[in-house]
Design an enzyme around this catalytic site. Structure first.
Site, PDB file in Angstrom:
ATOM      1  N   GLY A   1       0.830  -1.201   0.000  1.00 39.93           N
ATOM      2  CA  GLY A   1       0.000   0.000   0.000  1.00 39.93           C
ATOM      3  C   GLY A   1       0.863   1.249   0.000  1.00 39.93           C
ATOM      4  O   GLY A   1       0.506   2.266   0.601  1.00 39.93           O
TER       5      GLY A   1
ATOM      6  N   GLY B   1      -0.583   4.829  -1.029  1.00 41.77           N
ATOM      7  CA  GLY B   1      -1.725   5.385  -0.312  1.00 41.77           C
ATOM      8  C   GLY B   1      -1.366   6.604   0.511  1.00 41.77           C
ATOM      9  O   GLY B   1      -0.227   7.102   0.483  1.00 41.77           O
ATOM     10  N   GLN B   2      -2.329   7.071   1.286  1.00 40.60           N
ATOM     11  CA  GLN B   2      -2.172   8.303   2.054  1.00 40.60           C
ATOM     12  C   GLN B   2      -1.009   8.219   3.038  1.00 40.60           C
ATOM     13  O   GLN B   2      -0.183   9.130   3.115  1.00 40.60           O
ATOM     14  CB  GLN B   2      -3.469   8.627   2.805  1.00 40.60           C
TER      15      GLN B   2
ATOM     16  N   ILE C   1      -0.543  -2.042  -6.083  1.00 36.30           N
ATOM     17  CA  ILE C   1      -1.458  -2.844  -6.892  1.00 36.30           C
ATOM     18  C   ILE C   1      -1.582  -2.215  -8.268  1.00 36.30           C
ATOM     19  O   ILE C   1      -1.323  -1.013  -8.440  1.00 36.30           O
ATOM     20  CB  ILE C   1      -2.857  -2.976  -6.238  1.00 36.30           C
TER      21      ILE C   1
ATOM     22  N   TYR D   1     -15.386  -0.948   8.508  1.00 38.02           N
ATOM     23  CA  TYR D   1     -14.004  -0.524   8.714  1.00 38.02           C
ATOM     24  C   TYR D   1     -13.567  -0.847  10.143  1.00 38.02           C
ATOM     25  O   TYR D   1     -12.506  -1.430  10.376  1.00 38.02           O
ATOM     26  CB  TYR D   1     -13.889   0.980   8.450  1.00 38.02           C
TER      27      TYR D   1
ATOM     28  N   LYS E   1     -10.897  -3.651  11.608  1.00 42.89           N
ATOM     29  CA  LYS E   1      -9.746  -3.239  12.403  1.00 42.89           C
ATOM     30  C   LYS E   1      -9.657  -4.014  13.723  1.00 42.89           C
ATOM     31  O   LYS E   1      -8.565  -4.391  14.156  1.00 42.89           O
ATOM     32  CB  LYS E   1      -9.780  -1.727  12.666  1.00 42.89           C
TER      33      LYS E   1
ATOM     34  N   ILE F   1      -5.385  11.355  10.619  1.00 39.82           N
ATOM     35  CA  ILE F   1      -4.039  11.785  10.243  1.00 39.82           C
ATOM     36  C   ILE F   1      -4.126  12.938   9.246  1.00 39.82           C
ATOM     37  O   ILE F   1      -4.830  12.856   8.237  1.00 39.82           O
ATOM     38  CB  ILE F   1      -3.231  10.616   9.660  1.00 39.82           C
TER      39      ILE F   1
END
Length: 320
Positions: free
Chosen positions: A8, A11-12, A35, A143, A147, A173
């Site tokens: 990943g 990503g952010q 990906i 989500y 988690k 974040i």
């Protein structure tokens, strides 16, 4: 030198974490996993090795780990909270089934694994102020459910197989580098863009809604520090509460107004985002992280606001 795979990486969090890991461990020692359709670009692509690394394909992950003699995996693959609600099956496939693949590869190849958890792992029945490290977790979103599962599954591999799994519960974040990607706390990034552009900000979160937040440099430092922590000091391994600041929309607005007096904000509450926000803690207790591996943030709201505006003015080409 430790060899690291970041899954990943575009990503952010991943895009900035990969760069920071390369600064600390050397470009050639950090592999940017991605990906198809989300390939690394620019510095991320040119700064070190990269490989296709889809968590839904365990054999692919194993191949990359063996090819690069990986010692530690940062598994950042996930759909963020709001996006996940519209694609729950995919969220589970990536977040939980994907983690199972990563943990199996780690078990077989003796790798460390970092898989971030979130304030989203809590729910309405969780104590909202000074949320304890060990407390009830009954999230309302897919989500959050995923988690909680990643925390438990990572602990399971730690205890049953001795796999070195570690994680933190990230708050919202905030970053000026990578645009937000569909999280409930994204308003706290968008508000800075509006302020710098001179636009009126339409806030999707209700006045008075408190949420834990953190500036990206602190988040990156937390992810790296916990992976380097002395294992003999760790009572917990997965799901450490960490936080840096807690504020409501009107608080961050007031702080920005000190630097941008002309800035305006109005409210247009998004029911989905608001319901998610209200199920999350107002302020987590991060005592265990501070005691077990020395966690402490460097940025508060004032320092972050100054830094965000300075960098966004440069990024957006806005004159001071």
């Amino acid at each position: 030198m430790k060899k690291i795979l970041v899954i990943g990486s575009t990503g952010q969090i991943g895009s900035e974490l990969t760069r920071e890991l390369r600064r600390q461990y050397g470009n050639e020692n950090v592999v940017a996993g991605y990906i198809v359709g989300a390939e690394p670009k620019g510095e991320l692509k040119e700064g070190g090795p990269s490989e296709i690394a889809d968590v839904t394909d365990g054999e692919m992950i194993a191949s990359v780990v063996k090819k690069h003699n990986i010692d530690a995996i940062y598994n950042l693959a996930a759909l963020l909270s709001v996006v996940a609600e519209s694609k729950p099956k995919l969220a589970w496939k990536i977040g939980v089934d994907g983690l199972w693949n990563v943990l199996e590869v780690a078990r077989e190849n003796n790798c460390q694994v970092f898989t971030p958890s979130s304030i989203g792992s809590f729910g309405l029945s969780t104590p909202h102020m000074k949320t304890p490290q060990d407390t009830i977790q009954r999230p309302l979103t897919i989500y959050g459910v995923s988690k909680v599962t990643t925390e438990l599954l990572s602990d399971y591999y730690q205890k049953k197989y001795g796999t070195d799994t570690r994680s933190v519960r990230f708050p919202g974040i905030i970053s000026y580098v990578t645009p937000p990607g569909g999280g409930t706390t994204d308003y706290a990034v968008d508000i800075y863009y509006s302020a710098v552009k001179g636009e009126k900000f339409v806030c999707p979160i209700k006045k008075g809604t408190m949420m834990d937040m953190m500036y990206m440099p602190d988040a990156l430092r937390a992810a790296i520090t916990i992976m380097e922590a002395d294992p003999s000091r760790l009572v917990h391994h997965n799901g450490f509460n960490i936080t840096a600041m807690s504020f409501a929309p009107e608080t961050i607005y007031a702080e920005i107004k000190k630097l941008k007096p002309e800035f305006e904000m109005v409210y247009d509450v998004d029911p989905l985002k608001q319901s998610i926000a209200e199920s999350w803690p107002d302020k987590m207790d991060d005592t265990c992280a501070r005691r077990e591996w020395g966690w402490a943030p460097n940025y508060d709201l004032r320092r972050m606001t100054i830094d965000m505006i300075e960098h966004l003015e440069i990024k957006l080409g806005v004159k001071h």
